[in-house]
Write an enzyme that holds these catalytic residues in place. Structure first.
Site, PDB file in Angstrom:
ATOM      1  N   GLY A  17       1.594 -64.613  64.008  1.00  0.00           N
ATOM      2  CA  GLY A  17       0.601 -63.907  63.194  1.00  0.00           C
ATOM      3  C   GLY A  17       1.091 -63.747  61.763  1.00  0.00           C
ATOM      4  O   GLY A  17       0.919 -62.695  61.159  1.00  0.00           O
ATOM      5  N   GLY A  18       1.658 -64.832  61.220  1.00  0.00           N
ATOM      6  CA  GLY A  18       2.254 -64.734  59.876  1.00  0.00           C
ATOM      7  C   GLY A  18       1.318 -65.109  58.744  1.00  0.00           C
ATOM      8  O   GLY A  18       1.741 -65.161  57.595  1.00  0.00           O
TER       9      GLY A  18
ATOM     10  N   TYR B 177      -5.222 -49.868  73.028  1.00  0.00           N
ATOM     11  CA  TYR B 177      -4.297 -50.354  71.993  1.00  0.00           C
ATOM     12  C   TYR B 177      -2.956 -49.636  72.145  1.00  0.00           C
ATOM     13  O   TYR B 177      -1.891 -50.264  72.158  1.00  0.00           O
ATOM     14  CB  TYR B 177      -4.898 -50.082  70.611  1.00  0.00           C
ATOM     15  CG  TYR B 177      -4.006 -50.471  69.445  1.00  0.00           C
ATOM     16  CD1 TYR B 177      -3.875 -51.799  69.071  1.00  0.00           C
ATOM     17  CD2 TYR B 177      -3.307 -49.501  68.721  1.00  0.00           C
ATOM     18  CE1 TYR B 177      -3.058 -52.164  67.994  1.00  0.00           C
ATOM     19  CE2 TYR B 177      -2.497 -49.853  67.655  1.00  0.00           C
ATOM     20  CZ  TYR B 177      -2.379 -51.192  67.289  1.00  0.00           C
ATOM     21  OH  TYR B 177      -1.570 -51.546  66.239  1.00  0.00           O
TER      22      TYR B 177
HETATM   23  P1  NAD Z   1      -3.619 -58.571  60.426  1.00  0.00           P
HETATM   24  O1  NAD Z   1      -4.919 -58.639  61.113  1.00  0.00           O
HETATM   25  O2  NAD Z   1      -3.540 -58.726  58.959  1.00  0.00           O
HETATM   26  O3  NAD Z   1      -2.599 -59.621  61.083  1.00  0.00           O
HETATM   27  C1  NAD Z   1      -2.580 -59.903  62.449  1.00  0.00           C
HETATM   28  C2  NAD Z   1      -2.037 -61.301  62.630  1.00  0.00           C
HETATM   29  O4  NAD Z   1      -1.987 -61.577  64.047  1.00  0.00           O
HETATM   30  C3  NAD Z   1      -2.929 -62.357  62.004  1.00  0.00           C
HETATM   31  O5  NAD Z   1      -2.118 -63.349  61.415  1.00  0.00           O
HETATM   32  C4  NAD Z   1      -3.677 -62.944  63.198  1.00  0.00           C
HETATM   33  O6  NAD Z   1      -4.028 -64.299  63.006  1.00  0.00           O
HETATM   34  C5  NAD Z   1      -2.607 -62.832  64.267  1.00  0.00           C
HETATM   35  N1  NAD Z   1      -3.151 -62.887  65.620  1.00  0.00           N
HETATM   36  C6  NAD Z   1      -4.059 -62.068  66.201  1.00  0.00           C
HETATM   37  N2  NAD Z   1      -4.315 -62.490  67.441  1.00  0.00           N
HETATM   38  C7  NAD Z   1      -3.541 -63.584  67.660  1.00  0.00           C
HETATM   39  C8  NAD Z   1      -3.351 -64.456  68.746  1.00  0.00           C
HETATM   40  N3  NAD Z   1      -4.032 -64.318  69.892  1.00  0.00           N
HETATM   41  N4  NAD Z   1      -2.468 -65.478  68.619  1.00  0.00           N
HETATM   42  C9  NAD Z   1      -1.794 -65.645  67.464  1.00  0.00           C
HETATM   43  N5  NAD Z   1      -1.936 -64.870  66.402  1.00  0.00           N
HETATM   44  C10 NAD Z   1      -2.804 -63.846  66.496  1.00  0.00           C
HETATM   45  O7  NAD Z   1      -3.007 -57.162  60.872  1.00  0.00           O
HETATM   46  P2  NAD Z   1      -1.593 -56.455  60.655  1.00  0.00           P
HETATM   47  O8  NAD Z   1      -1.916 -55.043  60.396  1.00  0.00           O
HETATM   48  O9  NAD Z   1      -0.737 -57.200  59.723  1.00  0.00           O
HETATM   49  O10 NAD Z   1      -1.031 -56.545  62.145  1.00  0.00           O
HETATM   50  C11 NAD Z   1       0.241 -57.051  62.485  1.00  0.00           C
HETATM   51  C12 NAD Z   1       0.806 -56.237  63.631  1.00  0.00           C
HETATM   52  O11 NAD Z   1       1.028 -54.897  63.160  1.00  0.00           O
HETATM   53  C13 NAD Z   1      -0.096 -56.102  64.848  1.00  0.00           C
HETATM   54  O12 NAD Z   1       0.681 -56.257  66.016  1.00  0.00           O
HETATM   55  C14 NAD Z   1      -0.622 -54.677  64.747  1.00  0.00           C
HETATM   56  O13 NAD Z   1      -0.946 -54.135  65.990  1.00  0.00           O
HETATM   57  C15 NAD Z   1       0.574 -53.979  64.133  1.00  0.00           C
HETATM   58  N6  NAD Z   1       0.295 -52.704  63.471  1.00  0.00           N
HETATM   59  C16 NAD Z   1      -0.521 -52.642  62.386  1.00  0.00           C
HETATM   60  C17 NAD Z   1      -0.738 -51.402  61.773  1.00  0.00           C
HETATM   61  C18 NAD Z   1      -1.650 -51.255  60.584  1.00  0.00           C
HETATM   62  O14 NAD Z   1      -1.989 -50.109  60.243  1.00  0.00           O
HETATM   63  N7  NAD Z   1      -2.044 -52.334  59.918  1.00  0.00           N
HETATM   64  C19 NAD Z   1      -0.128 -50.247  62.294  1.00  0.00           C
HETATM   65  C20 NAD Z   1       0.707 -50.352  63.399  1.00  0.00           C
HETATM   66  C21 NAD Z   1       0.921 -51.591  63.975  1.00  0.00           C
END
Ligand code: NAD
Length: 251
Positions: free
Chosen positions: A13-14, A148
Site C-alpha cells: 500500500g505504498g 476495523y
Molecule cells: P490510504 O488509503 O492513503 O492508503 C492505503 C494504502 O493501502 C493504499 O496504497 C491502498 O492502495 C492500499 N491497499 C488497500 N487495500 C489493499 C489491498 N487489498 N491490497 C494492497 N493494497 C491495498 O490510507 P492510509 O491512512 O495511508 O492507510 C495506511 C494504513 O494506516 C492502513 O493500514 C490504515 O488502517 C492505517 N491507519 C491509518 C490512520 C489514518 O488516520 N489515516 C490511522 C491509523 C491507522
C-alpha cells in the site's frame, strides 16, 4: 530518520498516504524500495514520482502475494525491511456490520497482513525488520469502528507472537498505532465532504496536540524502527496519536 543504506524494503500500500510518505523517507535514508498497491495506474504513477519500483498485488489474495514474492525475489533477491501498511477503513455502527464489510476489512487488514508476512518470511534476511501498521483503534471504543478496531487488535496480537518466534533469526517485529492522520483513507469511506469535515473537527478536538498527524510523522517512526538504531526493539507497539489515547475527557 534512520540509516537504511544498502537495505532493501517492501511497503504494501505504498502508493498513497502513510505508505507513500514512508517510501519517500526510506529512499531518503538510503534504502532500495518496492511499493505495492492494487491499481496498476496508481502504483505506476506513485513509483515514477518516488523513483522506486512499483508492483501490483492485492494483499487479500494469497496467490497474488505468492506472485509478488516471486517478483521481489527476481528484482532484489532478499529483503531487509517489510512494512505491512496496506489497509482500509469501513466504518459502520454495531448492528449494521454486514458480512461483506466484515470479510473485506478482516481480509485486508488482518488476513492480508498476516499472509504478507508469512509469504515474505523465506526471503526476509535474518536481522531484518517487520513493521505492522495498526491503529490506536485497537484500544479505543470509538463509535463505528468495531470491525476495523478488531482487525487491528488481531494484528497487534499476531505481532507479539511473531516477535517472540522470529527472535532466534534476529528479525524484529513491531506495531505502530497511529491516531488520526491526514490521508485519503477517510474520503474512500464514501462520506461526503461536509460529513468528512464534521468528523475531522470532532476528532481533532479530542487530540491533546490539537491536530491530525501527517503521514511524514508516521514515516519517521517507521523508518527509525526499520533501522539498526532500533536493534533492541521488538514486540513493541508505538502509539503516534498526539496524545489521543491517553486523554478521554477532552470534548
Ligand atoms: P490510504 O488509503 O492513503 O492508503 C492505503 C494504502 O493501502 C493504499 O496504497 C491502498 O492502495 C492500499 N491497499 C488497500 N487495500 C489493499 C489491498 N487489498 N491490497 C494492497 N493494497 C491495498 O490510507 P492510509 O491512512 O495511508 O492507510 C495506511 C494504513 O494506516 C492502513 O493500514 C490504515 O488502517 C492505517 N491507519 C491509518 C490512520 C489514518 O488516520 N489515516 C490511522 C491509523 C491507522
Amino acid at each position: 530518520m534512520g540509516n537504511l543504506s544498502g537495505k532493501t524494503a517492501v511497503i504494501t500500500g505504498g502508493n498513497s498516504g502513510i505508505g507513500y510518505a514512508t517510501a519517500k523517507q526510506f529512499k531518503a535514508d538510503g534504502a532500495n524500495v518496492i511499493i505495492t498497491g492494487r491499481s496498476q495506474e496508481k502504483v505506476s504513477a506513485a513509483a515514477d514520482e518516488l523513483g522506486v519500483i512499483g508492483l501490483v498485488a492485492d494483499v487479500s489474495n494469497l496467490s497474488a502475494l505468492d506472485h509478488l514474492v516471486e517478483q521481489v525475489k527476481e528484482r532484489m533477491g532478499v529483503l531487509d525491511i517489510l512494512f505491512v501498511n496496506a489497509g482500509i477503513f469501513a466504518p459502520a455502527p454495531v448492528g449494521q456490520n454486514s458480512e461483506e464489510m466484515f470479510d473485506t476489512q478482516m481480509g485486508i487488514n488482518f488476513k492480508g497482513a498476516v499472509f504478507t508476512i508469512e509469504k515474505f518470511l523465506p526471503v526476509l534476511n535474518d536481522g531484518g525488520a517487520i513493521i505492522n501498521l495498526s491503529s490506536i483503534n485497537a484500544y479505543t471504543g470509538m463509535p463505528n469502528t468495531s470491525i476495523y478496531a478488531a482487525s487491528k487488535a488481531a494484528l497487534n496480537a499476531y505481532t507479539r507472537t511473531a516477535a517472540t518466534e522470529l527472535a532466534p533469526r534476529n528479525i524484529r517485529v513491531n506495531a505502530v498505532n497511529p491516531g488520526p492522520v491526514t490521508t485519503p483513507i477517510f474520503a474512500k469511506t464514501g462520506m461526503q465532504e461536509e460529513q468528512l469535515n464534521d468528523f475531522a473537527n470532532a476528532i481533532q478536538k479530542r487530540v491533546p496536540l490539537k491536530r491530525f498527524g501527517k503521514p511524514e510523522d508516521v514515516a519517521n517512526l517507521v523508518s527509525f524502527l526499520a533501522s539498526d538504531d532500533a536493534s533492541f526493539i521488538t514486540g513493541g507497539e508505538y502509539n503516534i496519536d498526539g496524545g489521543m489515547n491517553i486523554n478521554p475527557i477532552l470534548s
